[in-house]
Every structure is written in C-alpha cells, then in structure tokens.
Design a protein around this motif. Structure first.
Motif, PDB file in Angstrom:
ATOM      1  N   VAL A  18       0.536  -1.306  -0.395  1.00 35.73           N
ATOM      2  CA  VAL A  18      -0.245   0.002  -0.133  1.00 35.73           C
ATOM      3  C   VAL A  18       0.484   0.950   0.150  1.00 35.73           C
ATOM      4  O   VAL A  18       2.049   1.166   0.632  1.00 35.73           O
ATOM      5  N   SER A  19       0.619   2.375  -0.612  1.00 33.85           N
ATOM      6  CA  SER A  19       1.198   3.678  -0.680  1.00 33.85           C
ATOM      7  C   SER A  19       1.395   3.929   0.837  1.00 33.85           C
ATOM      8  O   SER A  19       0.332   3.527   1.929  1.00 33.85           O
ATOM      9  N   VAL A  20       2.577   4.552   1.493  1.00 31.56           N
ATOM     10  CA  VAL A  20       2.752   4.524   2.666  1.00 31.56           C
ATOM     11  C   VAL A  20       2.028   5.965   3.319  1.00 31.56           C
ATOM     12  O   VAL A  20       2.075   6.113   4.616  1.00 31.56           O
ATOM     13  N   HIS A  21       1.084   6.496   2.310  1.00 33.01           N
ATOM     14  CA  HIS A  21       0.315   7.232   3.480  1.00 33.01           C
ATOM     15  C   HIS A  21      -1.111   6.818   3.877  1.00 33.01           C
ATOM     16  O   HIS A  21      -1.529   7.442   5.230  1.00 33.01           O
ATOM     17  N   GLU A  22      -0.865   5.581   3.790  1.00 31.02           N
ATOM     18  CA  GLU A  22      -1.737   5.103   5.135  1.00 31.02           C
ATOM     19  C   GLU A  22      -0.843   4.545   6.064  1.00 31.02           C
ATOM     20  O   GLU A  22      -1.557   4.101   7.058  1.00 31.02           O
ATOM     21  N   TRP A  23       0.262   4.993   5.892  1.00 34.38           N
ATOM     22  CA  TRP A  23       1.198   4.655   7.512  1.00 34.38           C
ATOM     23  C   TRP A  23       0.973   6.371   7.954  1.00 34.38           C
ATOM     24  O   TRP A  23       1.496   6.632   9.357  1.00 34.38           O
ATOM     25  N   ASP A  24       0.527   7.487   7.778  1.00 35.19           N
ATOM     26  CA  ASP A  24       0.093   8.522   8.206  1.00 35.19           C
ATOM     27  C   ASP A  24      -0.331   8.606   9.985  1.00 35.19           C
ATOM     28  O   ASP A  24       0.250   8.956  10.717  1.00 35.19           O
ATOM     29  N   PRO A  25      -1.393   7.722  10.030  1.00 38.11           N
ATOM     30  CA  PRO A  25      -1.620   8.065  10.994  1.00 38.11           C
ATOM     31  C   PRO A  25      -0.802   6.835  12.500  1.00 38.11           C
ATOM     32  O   PRO A  25      -1.287   7.044  13.446  1.00 38.11           O
ATOM     33  N   HIS A  26       0.105   6.707  12.256  1.00 39.50           N
ATOM     34  CA  HIS A  26       0.961   5.964  13.466  1.00 39.50           C
ATOM     35  C   HIS A  26       1.841   7.339  12.767  1.00 39.50           C
ATOM     36  O   HIS A  26       3.125   6.370  13.620  1.00 39.50           O
ATOM     37  N   ASP A  27       1.761   8.270  13.385  1.00 36.40           N
ATOM     38  CA  ASP A  27       2.973   9.169  13.948  1.00 36.40           C
ATOM     39  C   ASP A  27       4.708   9.033  13.080  1.00 36.40           C
ATOM     40  O   ASP A  27       5.966   8.263  13.631  1.00 36.40           O
ATOM     41  N   PRO A  28       4.680   8.781  11.830  1.00 37.72           N
ATOM     42  CA  PRO A  28       5.907   8.664  10.952  1.00 37.72           C
ATOM     43  C   PRO A  28       7.027   9.820  11.008  1.00 37.72           C
ATOM     44  O   PRO A  28       6.877  10.616  11.725  1.00 37.72           O
ATOM     45  N   GLN A  29       8.245   9.251  11.267  1.00 40.66           N
ATOM     46  CA  GLN A  29       9.262   9.686  11.850  1.00 40.66           C
ATOM     47  C   GLN A  29      10.335   9.833  10.889  1.00 40.66           C
ATOM     48  O   GLN A  29      10.554   8.590  10.420  1.00 40.66           O
ATOM     49  N   GLU A  30      10.949  10.827  10.263  1.00 41.31           N
ATOM     50  CA  GLU A  30      12.173  11.380   9.205  1.00 41.31           C
ATOM     51  C   GLU A  30      12.947  10.344   9.702  1.00 41.31           C
ATOM     52  O   GLU A  30      13.186  10.330  10.707  1.00 41.31           O
ATOM     53  N   LEU A  31      13.688  10.154   8.544  1.00 39.07           N
ATOM     54  CA  LEU A  31      15.134   9.316   9.205  1.00 39.07           C
ATOM     55  C   LEU A  31      15.984  10.357   7.752  1.00 39.07           C
ATOM     56  O   LEU A  31      15.214  10.481   7.110  1.00 39.07           O
ATOM     57  N   THR A  32      17.359  10.297   8.073  1.00 35.78           N
ATOM     58  CA  THR A  32      17.756  10.189   6.936  1.00 35.78           C
ATOM     59  C   THR A  32      18.870   9.169   5.564  1.00 35.78           C
ATOM     60  O   THR A  32      18.585   8.317   6.398  1.00 35.78           O
ATOM     61  N   VAL A  33      19.465   9.335   5.273  1.00 33.17           N
ATOM     62  CA  VAL A  33      19.076   7.948   4.566  1.00 33.17           C
ATOM     63  C   VAL A  33      20.701   7.266   5.042  1.00 33.17           C
ATOM     64  O   VAL A  33      20.396   5.920   5.555  1.00 33.17           O
ATOM     65  N   GLY A  34      21.432   7.947   5.121  1.00 29.65           N
ATOM     66  CA  GLY A  34      22.681   6.955   6.533  1.00 29.65           C
ATOM     67  C   GLY A  34      22.144   6.801   7.872  1.00 29.65           C
ATOM     68  O   GLY A  34      22.534   5.443   8.358  1.00 29.65           O
ATOM     69  N   GLU A  35      21.019   6.877   8.696  1.00 27.18           N
ATOM     70  CA  GLU A  35      19.679   6.118   9.159  1.00 27.18           C
ATOM     71  C   GLU A  35      19.182   5.277   9.045  1.00 27.18           C
ATOM     72  O   GLU A  35      19.762   3.625   9.639  1.00 27.18           O
ATOM     73  N   PHE A  36      18.414   5.198   7.792  1.00 24.84           N
ATOM     74  CA  PHE A  36      18.242   4.080   6.759  1.00 24.84           C
ATOM     75  C   PHE A  36      19.110   3.073   6.526  1.00 24.84           C
ATOM     76  O   PHE A  36      18.918   1.837   6.591  1.00 24.84           O
ATOM     77  N   GLU A  37      19.913   3.737   6.757  1.00 25.73           N
ATOM     78  CA  GLU A  37      21.266   2.018   5.577  1.00 25.73           C
ATOM     79  C   GLU A  37      21.572   1.502   6.662  1.00 25.73           C
ATOM     80  O   GLU A  37      22.047  -0.184   6.370  1.00 25.73           O
ATOM     81  N   LYS A  38      22.255   2.516   7.716  1.00 25.78           N
ATOM     82  CA  LYS A  38      22.483   1.424   9.606  1.00 25.78           C
ATOM     83  C   LYS A  38      21.367   0.387   9.645  1.00 25.78           C
ATOM     84  O   LYS A  38      22.200  -1.053   9.473  1.00 25.78           O
ATOM     85  N   VAL A  39      20.227   0.362   9.551  1.00 28.77           N
ATOM     86  CA  VAL A  39      19.422  -0.324  10.182  1.00 28.77           C
ATOM     87  C   VAL A  39      19.238  -1.772   8.905  1.00 28.77           C
ATOM     88  O   VAL A  39      19.181  -2.434   9.217  1.00 28.77           O
ATOM     89  N   TRP A  40      18.873  -0.803   8.006  1.00 28.85           N
ATOM     90  CA  TRP A  40      19.262  -1.959   6.419  1.00 28.85           C
ATOM     91  C   TRP A  40      20.250  -3.550   6.948  1.00 28.85           C
ATOM     92  O   TRP A  40      20.098  -4.097   6.087  1.00 28.85           O
TER      93      TRP A  40
END
Length: 111
Positions: free
Chosen positions: A70-92
């Motif tokens: 589903v489009s990530v717009h479906e996630w808006d009610p779940h309080d999305p927290q922005e990340l940097t690409v570096g933060e995402f890559e570390k977790v990935w």
C-alpha cells in the motif's frame, strides 16, 4: 523524491523502516520486533519482483519478508518519523545480515 522514515506499531511491537519513492510506494522495508528490536524482515521491491519472475519468491520471502503493498500515505496515522539515508542504511545493512544468517542456519539444519 526518495524519502526515509520509520513508524511504530504498538499492537505488534514492531518498528517499520521504509525507503519510499516519490509516488509514496515502498522500495525497501525493514521490520524490527520487540524490545531488542530483532530484525524480522529486510525486503527490497526490486529483488522481490526479480524473484517473482524467476520463480524463487518463496525462498526470498522466507529469508527477507515482503514490502508493504500500500502507499505509505496509509501509514500517516502511525506517526512517521523522518530518517536520513544514513540512518536507514545502517538499519538496512544490520537487518539484511541477520536475515541472511538466519537463512544460512535454516539451510544448514535442512542439509
């Protein structure tokens, strides 16, 4: 424009990490569960599509899981927290390593 964010689902005690394209569709997704944030998925849409075409989808999903359909717009009610690409890559990278190690262990038990 690509963006990265995370969202928490208390019902499942899961952190979802997303990389999404400009249209809001998930490109890569990581799921971390529980207080120890155990990686349970680290899926790539491109890889998933390639495995679907190759007929190896079951193996891919058993190792890496799937991305949201589903489009990530479906996630808006779940309080999305922005990340940097570096933060995402570390977790990935960490989650991918755990998923691959788990798959190797399963194949060793089955051999």
């Amino acid at each position: 424009m690509t963006r990265w964010f995370r969202s928490y689902w208390a019902e499942e005690d899961i952190w979802f990490y997303f990389e999404v394209n400009g249209d809001g569709w998930v490109i890569r997704q990581v799921e971390l569960q529980g207080p120890l944030e155990k990686p349970i998925a680290a899926a790539s849409l491109t890889e998933w599509e390639a495995c679907q075409q190759a007929g190896t989808l079951a193996d891919y999903e058993a190792t890496f899981g799937v991305t949201a359909e589903v489009s990530v717009h479906e996630w808006d009610p779940h309080d999305p927290q922005e990340l940097t690409v570096g933060e995402f890559e570390k977790v990935w990278l960490t989650a991918r390593s755990v998923c691959q190690a788990r798959a190797r262990a399963r194949s060793m038990r089955g051999a």
